[in-house]
Write a protein that holds these residues in place. Structure first.
Motif, PDB file in Angstrom:
ATOM      1  N   GLU A   1      39.487  -5.494  27.336  1.00  0.00           N
ATOM      2  CA  GLU A   1      39.414  -4.170  27.952  1.00  0.00           C
ATOM      3  C   GLU A   1      40.445  -3.279  27.282  1.00  0.00           C
ATOM      4  O   GLU A   1      41.394  -3.759  26.677  1.00  0.00           O
ATOM      5  CB  GLU A   1      39.712  -4.248  29.448  1.00  0.00           C
ATOM      6  CG  GLU A   1      38.722  -5.113  30.199  1.00  0.00           C
ATOM      7  CD  GLU A   1      37.937  -4.383  31.257  1.00  0.00           C
ATOM      8  OE1 GLU A   1      37.908  -3.133  31.243  1.00  0.00           O
ATOM      9  OE2 GLU A   1      37.363  -5.069  32.104  1.00  0.00           O
TER      10      GLU A   1
ATOM     11  N   SER B   1      43.709   4.888  38.147  1.00  0.00           N
ATOM     12  CA  SER B   1      43.133   3.760  38.881  1.00  0.00           C
ATOM     13  C   SER B   1      42.522   2.759  37.892  1.00  0.00           C
ATOM     14  O   SER B   1      42.623   1.544  38.062  1.00  0.00           O
ATOM     15  CB  SER B   1      42.070   4.250  39.863  1.00  0.00           C
ATOM     16  OG  SER B   1      41.127   5.047  39.192  1.00  0.00           O
ATOM     17  N   GLN B   2      41.923   3.304  36.827  1.00  0.00           N
ATOM     18  CA  GLN B   2      41.329   2.457  35.792  1.00  0.00           C
ATOM     19  C   GLN B   2      42.426   1.691  35.034  1.00  0.00           C
ATOM     20  O   GLN B   2      42.315   0.496  34.796  1.00  0.00           O
ATOM     21  CB  GLN B   2      40.520   3.359  34.837  1.00  0.00           C
ATOM     22  CG  GLN B   2      39.986   2.694  33.598  1.00  0.00           C
ATOM     23  CD  GLN B   2      38.780   1.820  33.898  1.00  0.00           C
ATOM     24  OE1 GLN B   2      38.375   1.703  35.047  1.00  0.00           O
ATOM     25  NE2 GLN B   2      38.238   1.188  32.880  1.00  0.00           N
ATOM     26  N   ARG B   3      43.527   2.414  34.692  1.00  0.00           N
ATOM     27  CA  ARG B   3      44.649   1.766  34.003  1.00  0.00           C
ATOM     28  C   ARG B   3      45.195   0.625  34.861  1.00  0.00           C
ATOM     29  O   ARG B   3      45.484  -0.456  34.349  1.00  0.00           O
ATOM     30  CB  ARG B   3      45.766   2.783  33.727  1.00  0.00           C
ATOM     31  CG  ARG B   3      45.472   3.679  32.541  1.00  0.00           C
ATOM     32  CD  ARG B   3      46.404   4.883  32.458  1.00  0.00           C
ATOM     33  NE  ARG B   3      47.785   4.555  32.102  1.00  0.00           N
ATOM     34  CZ  ARG B   3      48.660   5.448  31.632  1.00  0.00           C
ATOM     35  NH1 ARG B   3      48.301   6.713  31.463  1.00  0.00           N
ATOM     36  NH2 ARG B   3      49.891   5.097  31.343  1.00  0.00           N
ATOM     37  N   ASP B   4      45.323   0.875  36.154  1.00  0.00           N
ATOM     38  CA  ASP B   4      45.846  -0.167  37.051  1.00  0.00           C
ATOM     39  C   ASP B   4      44.929  -1.379  37.084  1.00  0.00           C
ATOM     40  O   ASP B   4      45.388  -2.513  37.080  1.00  0.00           O
ATOM     41  CB  ASP B   4      46.005   0.375  38.481  1.00  0.00           C
ATOM     42  CG  ASP B   4      47.093   1.438  38.560  1.00  0.00           C
ATOM     43  OD1 ASP B   4      47.829   1.607  37.559  1.00  0.00           O
ATOM     44  OD2 ASP B   4      47.198   2.115  39.601  1.00  0.00           O
ATOM     45  N   ARG B   5      43.623  -1.104  37.134  1.00  0.00           N
ATOM     46  CA  ARG B   5      42.659  -2.209  37.192  1.00  0.00           C
ATOM     47  C   ARG B   5      42.750  -3.068  35.938  1.00  0.00           C
ATOM     48  O   ARG B   5      42.775  -4.290  36.000  1.00  0.00           O
ATOM     49  CB  ARG B   5      41.235  -1.650  37.326  1.00  0.00           C
ATOM     50  CG  ARG B   5      40.633  -1.832  38.705  1.00  0.00           C
ATOM     51  CD  ARG B   5      39.118  -1.700  38.709  1.00  0.00           C
ATOM     52  NE  ARG B   5      38.621  -0.516  38.032  1.00  0.00           N
ATOM     53  CZ  ARG B   5      38.564   0.707  38.578  1.00  0.00           C
ATOM     54  NH1 ARG B   5      38.960   0.892  39.823  1.00  0.00           N
ATOM     55  NH2 ARG B   5      38.099   1.728  37.894  1.00  0.00           N
ATOM     56  N   VAL B   6      42.802  -2.382  34.790  1.00  0.00           N
ATOM     57  CA  VAL B   6      42.860  -3.108  33.517  1.00  0.00           C
ATOM     58  C   VAL B   6      44.150  -3.937  33.424  1.00  0.00           C
ATOM     59  O   VAL B   6      44.123  -5.112  33.065  1.00  0.00           O
ATOM     60  CB  VAL B   6      42.748  -2.129  32.325  1.00  0.00           C
ATOM     61  CG1 VAL B   6      43.044  -2.825  31.010  1.00  0.00           C
ATOM     62  CG2 VAL B   6      41.359  -1.504  32.287  1.00  0.00           C
TER      63      VAL B   6
ATOM     64  N   GLU C   1      53.048   2.202  33.606  1.00  0.00           N
ATOM     65  CA  GLU C   1      52.973   0.746  33.791  1.00  0.00           C
ATOM     66  C   GLU C   1      54.374   0.139  33.792  1.00  0.00           C
ATOM     67  O   GLU C   1      54.654  -0.787  34.548  1.00  0.00           O
ATOM     68  CB  GLU C   1      52.121   0.108  32.687  1.00  0.00           C
ATOM     69  CG  GLU C   1      50.615   0.303  32.852  1.00  0.00           C
ATOM     70  CD  GLU C   1      50.147   1.726  32.596  1.00  0.00           C
ATOM     71  OE1 GLU C   1      50.887   2.499  31.938  1.00  0.00           O
ATOM     72  OE2 GLU C   1      49.041   2.078  33.047  1.00  0.00           O
TER      73      GLU C   1
ATOM     74  N   LYS D   1      45.933  -5.113  35.808  1.00  0.00           N
ATOM     75  CA  LYS D   1      45.890  -6.233  36.747  1.00  0.00           C
ATOM     76  C   LYS D   1      45.055  -7.377  36.166  1.00  0.00           C
ATOM     77  O   LYS D   1      45.462  -8.534  36.198  1.00  0.00           O
ATOM     78  CB  LYS D   1      45.331  -5.787  38.106  1.00  0.00           C
ATOM     79  CG  LYS D   1      45.338  -6.921  39.126  1.00  0.00           C
ATOM     80  CD  LYS D   1      45.167  -6.419  40.540  1.00  0.00           C
ATOM     81  CE  LYS D   1      45.042  -7.526  41.588  1.00  0.00           C
ATOM     82  NZ  LYS D   1      45.317  -8.883  41.178  1.00  0.00           N
ATOM     83  N   LYS D   2      43.893  -7.010  35.607  1.00  0.00           N
ATOM     84  CA  LYS D   2      43.030  -8.031  34.998  1.00  0.00           C
ATOM     85  C   LYS D   2      43.766  -8.748  33.880  1.00  0.00           C
ATOM     86  O   LYS D   2      43.611  -9.947  33.687  1.00  0.00           O
ATOM     87  CB  LYS D   2      41.778  -7.377  34.400  1.00  0.00           C
ATOM     88  CG  LYS D   2      40.675  -7.114  35.385  1.00  0.00           C
ATOM     89  CD  LYS D   2      39.434  -6.780  34.576  1.00  0.00           C
ATOM     90  CE  LYS D   2      38.325  -6.214  35.412  1.00  0.00           C
ATOM     91  NZ  LYS D   2      37.253  -5.671  34.571  1.00  0.00           N
TER      92      LYS D   2
END
Ligand SMILES: Nc1ncnc2c1ncn2[C@@H]1O[C@H](COP(=O)(O)OP(=O)(O)OP(=O)(O)O)[C@@H](O)[C@H]1O
Ligand SMILES: [Mg+2]
Length: 528
Positions: free
Chosen positions: A271, A280-285, A83, A287-288
């Motif tokens: 989250e 992909s999950q880390r990126d989504r979290v 990140e 971003k949120k």
């Protein structure tokens, strides 16, 4: 002495234009001290508090070193987490907005390697990456570092810590010896600094001196709790806090998962982020979290260093950090770029000693604070409503309701009318919760003879779980945990079954543990 301005620092005009657009008004101390040294070509060790702009302090001079005509990799920046690589590459891109030939790329594990290979082939001069993936590319010969003229170790103390040291050495060995090298961090333990000196040429140390390692604008407090009360306490703290964006740190990945589940089931918008999640999950979290879609990010120390999200107002150490450095970095996710912030640390069992040692290390004061009571939370709720009322009056647009109030005030005082409205508003939730609970109770006929059903007025909103209800009871001598069965947990109430002869004891025990019991129906269910 005249305050130093960006114009005084000989920054290339295209970069100057970009940083002005970014809203930077004056350089921070680490920027005004590190920039001239780096322009001179010196190797440096830079230490300055969290959120004080170290990225720009190394980023700007490194961008200026780039020969735009040459498409090979010239600058390498190493960061401990994926990140952070992404974030630093993004920030460098902003500084280089008006230097379109200068390209930066983040390279990190978890992202398809083919995509990175393709991007590298197109020519990038600045690579920001995590050590593991960089080594991977070196071995595949998809990343050549023989033209590198500048290397930065961001979060240097972590990068040179045992876990990363070997990788860093491998990477540095593939870069030219005459490169310029810089290390930056908010914490720089002496032994790590000494290891670092091996890779730097007569480095100058720039330490922006402060009494404390932490940012003075971050209010630091601790709560003393029993282990089994932690979740309940956290929920109350969250209910009391007005902050819109915050981070909660746990010691383990499992701890993160469990806390996320508990908080989500109580309706909190949170989250989790840790190293076992897919990228992909880390990126989504992330971003949120950056977009403010979730209120709290629950994370391991993977999110402790470097992460810069505007407006994080509160950091909670749900588990006290094991390494003292991490305390400084974790709480440094708030109070960035001159803003204020709040940091809370939960201290359980014998951790008070750790906390004291932490204070000594960080040369700071962490003040004791009490866990909010249910009454504090109710009080807070009333305050919030009062604020909303005033704001609504000030905003206007209430004319269509005044006729209605005038009519009512023929028979009642306006104070009574307003109070009644408030009662309706505040009790609405509570009554809905009672109704739901009573609905379940009325349909329920399953109680054994001699058992009573009752409601305890702690529910999901206050952090009730079967575990902590039973825990609260068993804390009292003479009452066994298995004498209370949890039937259902509602928003504000928990429905339990208790042997008749113990019912009063249970209520007393709950009250002693600051969980107020409430007898809604003490009749044995099978008699109704
Ligand atoms: N001169 C400046 N004026 C205003 N804002 C700035 C200035 N320099 C940097 N910032 C902003 O301050 C924030 C913190 O900067 P940065 O992430 O570089 O801090 P840091 O010192 O690296 O902190 P950490 O130790 O947590 O990594 C960023 O949002 C950055 O854009
Ligand atoms: Mg940083």
């Amino acid at each position: 002495m005249k305050n130093i301005e960006f114009q005084d620092l000989n920054i290339e005009k295209n970069i100057l234009k970009a940083i002005e657009e970014m809203g930077f008004e004056a350089p921070t101390p680490i920027q005004s001290q590190a920039l001239p040294k780096l322009y001179e070509g010196k190797d440096i060790i830079g230490q300055a508090q969290t959120g004080t702009g170290k990225t720009a302090a190394f980023g700007i001079p490194m961008i200026e070193k780039v020969n735009q005509k040459d498409k090979s990799v010239q600058i390498l920046i190493l960061t401990p987490t994926r990140e952070l690589s992404m974030q630093v590459a993004d920030e460098l891109r902003k500084f280089a907005k008006y230097l379109p030939e200068t390209r930066s790329l983040a390279i990190y594990g978890g992202q398809p390697i083919e995509r990175q290979i393709k991007a590298l082939k197109q020519g990038v001069q600045i690579v920001v990456g995590t050590p593991g993936r960089i080594i991977d590319h070196i071995r595949r010969k998809t990343l050549k570092l023989d033209k590198v003229i500048g290397v930065v170790l961001d979060e240097a103390d972590q990068m040179l810590d045992m876990g990363f040291l070997e990788d860093i050495e491998t990477i540095l060995d593939t870069t030219p010896k005459d490169r310029q090298t810089a290390m930056f961090s908010a914490t720089m333990p002496r032994e790590i600094e000494n290891i670092g000196k091996k890779y730097l040429k007569s480095p100058e140390k720039i330490k922006v001196v402060h009494k404390e390692l932490t940012v003075p604008k971050i209010g630091q407090y601790y709560f003393e709790v029993k282990n089994h009360e932690k979740l309940d306490a956290l929920c109350r703290v969250l209910d009391m806090e007005e902050s819109e964006l915050g981070m909660i740190f746990c010691r383990t990945k499992k701890g993160v998962d469990e806390l996320v589940e508990s908080l989500q089931s109580r309706g909190h918008s949170v989250e989790g982020l840790h190293g076992d999640l897919k990228q992909s999950q880390r990126d989504r979290v992330m971003k949120k979290f950056r977009d403010g879609i979730i209120d709290f990010l629950v994370a391991t120390d993977v999110a402790a260093r470097g992460i810069d999200v505007d407006d994080v107002e509160l950091v909670i150490n749900y588990d006290i950090p094991e390494d003292f450095e991490y305390y400084v970095h974790r709480i440094g996710r708030t109070g960035r770029a001159g803003r204020t912030g709040l940091a809370y640390t939960f201290v359980a069992g014998r951790q008070l000693r750790t906390l004291k040692a932490l204070e000594t290390y960080a040369k700071t004061k962490i003040k004791r604070k009490n866990i909010p009571t249910i009454n504090d939370i109710a009080e807070k709720q009333r305050e919030t409503i009062a604020k909303n009322i005033v704001a609504t009056i000030e905003k206007g647009g209430i004319a269509e309701y005044t006729n209605f109030v005038e009519k009512l005030s023929e028979d009642h005082s306006s104070i009574d009318i307003a109070a009644a409205l408030l009662k309706l508003m505040i009790n609405k939730n509570e009554e809905e919760s009672i109704e739901a609970a009573e609905d379940v109770a009325s349909k329920d006929t399953g109680a054994e003879p001699g058992m009573v059903r009752m409601f305890l007025n702690i529910g999901k909103k206050h952090g009730a779980t079967p575990g902590n209800i039973l825990g609260a009871i068993t804390g009292e001598s003479g009452i066994e945990g298995n004498m209370v069965g949890v039937i259902d947990i509602f928003d504000k109430f928990t429905f339990v079954e208790v042997p008749e002869k113990h019912a009063n004891k249970v209520l007393t025990a709950m009250n002693k543990n600051r969980i107020k019991g409430r007898k809604i129906n003490m009749e044995p269910a099978n008699k109704r």
